[in-house]
Structures are given as C-alpha cells and as structure tokens.
Design an enzyme around this catalytic site. Structure first.
Site, mmCIF file in Angstrom:
data_model
loop_
_atom_site.group_PDB
_atom_site.id
_atom_site.type_symbol
_atom_site.label_atom_id
_atom_site.label_comp_id
_atom_site.label_asym_id
_atom_site.label_seq_id
_atom_site.Cartn_x
_atom_site.Cartn_y
_atom_site.Cartn_z
ATOM 1 N N ARG A 104 1.015 -3.573 7.355
ATOM 2 C CA ARG A 104 0.841 -2.238 6.749
ATOM 3 C C ARG A 104 1.717 -1.239 7.364
ATOM 4 O O ARG A 104 1.970 -0.374 6.752
ATOM 5 C CB ARG A 104 -0.817 -2.193 7.115
ATOM 6 N N ASN A 131 5.262 2.315 -6.019
ATOM 7 C CA ASN A 131 5.491 2.177 -4.584
ATOM 8 C C ASN A 131 5.686 0.673 -3.975
ATOM 9 O O ASN A 131 5.782 0.389 -2.942
ATOM 10 C CB ASN A 131 4.232 2.641 -3.744
ATOM 11 N N HIS A 134 2.998 -4.537 -2.248
ATOM 12 C CA HIS A 134 1.402 -4.596 -1.828
ATOM 13 C C HIS A 134 1.531 -5.170 -0.559
ATOM 14 O O HIS A 134 2.212 -6.305 -0.288
ATOM 15 C CB HIS A 134 0.632 -5.313 -3.018
HETATM 16 P P1 IDP Z 1 -2.448 0.270 -0.911
HETATM 17 O O1 IDP Z 1 -1.667 -0.156 -1.837
HETATM 18 O O2 IDP Z 1 -1.668 0.951 0.166
HETATM 19 O O3 IDP Z 1 -3.514 -0.756 -0.311
HETATM 20 P P2 IDP Z 1 -4.681 1.195 -2.489
HETATM 21 O O4 IDP Z 1 -5.648 2.628 -2.068
HETATM 22 O O5 IDP Z 1 -5.282 -0.042 -2.224
HETATM 23 O O6 IDP Z 1 -3.272 1.281 -1.565
HETATM 24 O O7 IDP Z 1 -4.297 1.302 -4.017
HETATM 25 C C1 IDP Z 1 -3.632 0.273 -4.710
HETATM 26 C C2 IDP Z 1 -2.315 0.552 -5.270
HETATM 27 O O8 IDP Z 1 -2.834 1.484 -6.523
HETATM 28 C C3 IDP Z 1 -1.429 1.486 -4.584
HETATM 29 O O9 IDP Z 1 -0.537 0.686 -3.787
HETATM 30 C C4 IDP Z 1 -0.803 2.299 -5.753
HETATM 31 O O10 IDP Z 1 0.200 1.200 -6.532
HETATM 32 C C5 IDP Z 1 -1.774 2.406 -6.759
HETATM 33 N N1 IDP Z 1 -2.439 3.749 -6.515
HETATM 34 C C6 IDP Z 1 -3.264 4.257 -5.668
HETATM 35 N N2 IDP Z 1 -3.503 5.539 -5.509
HETATM 36 C C7 IDP Z 1 -2.918 5.847 -6.564
HETATM 37 C C8 IDP Z 1 -2.842 7.133 -7.199
HETATM 38 O O11 IDP Z 1 -3.449 8.207 -6.868
HETATM 39 N N3 IDP Z 1 -2.307 7.439 -8.555
HETATM 40 C C9 IDP Z 1 -1.537 6.216 -8.939
HETATM 41 N N4 IDP Z 1 -1.491 5.079 -8.269
HETATM 42 C C10 IDP Z 1 -2.296 4.867 -7.436
HETATM 43 MG MG MG Z 2 -5.041 -1.770 -0.880
#
Ligand code: IDP
Ligand code: MG
Length: 169
Positions: A104, A131, A134
């Site tokens: 992470r 982004n 994962h």
């Molecule tokens: P993480 O990938 O860093 O664990 P999470 O909160 O689990 O983040 O969210 C999963 C995925 O959902 C993120 O990696 C991103 O691709 C998408 N995501 C999270 N928040 C947003 C947002 O506010 N807008 C659009 N996509 C989002």
């Molecule tokens: Mg996540």
C-alpha cells in the site's frame, strides 16, 4: 531442552510465516493500456518481494462487483465497474514480510493527487478514477481477494535464490 527446542521452532515458524504474507495487486485497464505492467512488476521485484501468481484477464461484471462489494453504495460505483470492465487487467499475488502494508505504501494514496513522488500512483497517474493499480488494504482482504481472482493451483510456492540476500535469516 524440549522447551528451548519448542520455542526455537515456534520462533522460526512465526518468522517464516511473516515472510509468507501475501497481497493481491492488480494492474487496472488504464495501467495495461498505458504499457505500465512492466514498470509495476519491476518495482515489486526490485523491492525483494516474490511473485507467486500472475495472469491477464478480462474480468466479468460479476467478479468486479464482488471484488468491490464494500463500495456498492458509493456514487462512483457504476463508473468504477465500467472503468474496470474497459479492458484486460493483470491480477498478481506477491509474497513477503509485511507485503500488504508495504504494498500500500508503494502504491500511494487512493487519489494520485495526494500520493507522494516515488509511489506508483504518485509517479504514474493523475486522477482517482484512473489510478492504474489495486492493492489489498489488509491481510484479511488480501485472502478474500486472492481467493476471488486465483485458484490455488495457479499460485506457485517457490524458493527464490535471492532469499537469504533479501532477509536477515
Ligand atoms: P484503494 O484502491 O486505494 O483501496 P478504495 O477506496 O478502496 O481505494 O476505492 C477503490 C477504487 O475506487 C479506487 O482505487 C478508485 O479506482 C475508485 N475510487 C475511489 N474513490 C473514487 C472517487 O471519488 N471517484 C472515482 N473513483 C474512485
Ligand atoms: Mg480498497
């Protein structure tokens, strides 16, 4: 004597099981399209982590909805599933000491804009909805995600020649 031996083996087992922690890392469709699969693998390999599973896959909607089930109520959920369906992904399992937490840290923050230079998201992408990667957020989540994306027989338990150069003992 017995107690000493027992403690020694318990210590060895705890140490080894620490090194055997696993995490689920996945290059998302934008990372694949942008030719960043090698760059991402390179960073985990160079760190010293061990690759135990990898494939390329066009994920189904059903699998992605399960993978992201805890985000089902979020306003971006529909867009997230569409994005993740937009092309093949490269799911991987990486193994090593504290690999979930360190993985992470290597990824950076969820939003690339908040991610420090030197992290994958900090260096290689711009917006939260693109982004590129994962990574599991806990050991428990990692177990669930590995079980969703891989069958046991797809994971290789192997001993890298570099092991004693990466770990103290
Ligand atoms: P993480 O990938 O860093 O664990 P999470 O909160 O689990 O983040 O969210 C999963 C995925 O959902 C993120 O990696 C991103 O691709 C998408 N995501 C999270 N928040 C947003 C947002 O506010 N807008 C659009 N996509 C989002
Ligand atoms: Mg996540």
């Amino acid at each position: 004597m017995f107690t000493v031996l027992f403690s020694f083996f318990t210590w060895i087992t705890i140490k080894m099981s620490g090194n055997k922690e696993r995490t689920f890392i996945m290059v998302k469709p934008d990372g694949v399209q942008r030719g960043l699969v090698g760059e991402i693998i390179k960073r985990f390999e160079a760190k010293g982590f061990k690759l135990v599973g990898i494939k390329m896959k066009q994920a189904s909607e059903e699998l992605l909805k399960k993978h992201y089930e805890e985000l089902a109520g979020k306003p971006f959920f529909g867009g997230l599933i569409k994005y993740m369906l937009s092309g093949p992904v490269v799911p991987m399992v990486w193994e090593g000491l504290n690999v979930v937490k360190t993985g992470r840290v290597m990824l950076g923050e969820t939003n690339p804009a908040d991610s420090k230079p030197g992290t994958i998201r900090g260096d290689l992408c711009i917006q939260v909805g693109r982004n590129i990667i994962h990574g599991s957020d806990s050991v428990e989540t990692a177990k669930r995600e590995i079980g969703l994306w891989f069958e046991d027989k797809e994971l290789s338990d192997w001993a890298p020649a570099q092991q004693s150069w990466v770990y103290e003992d």
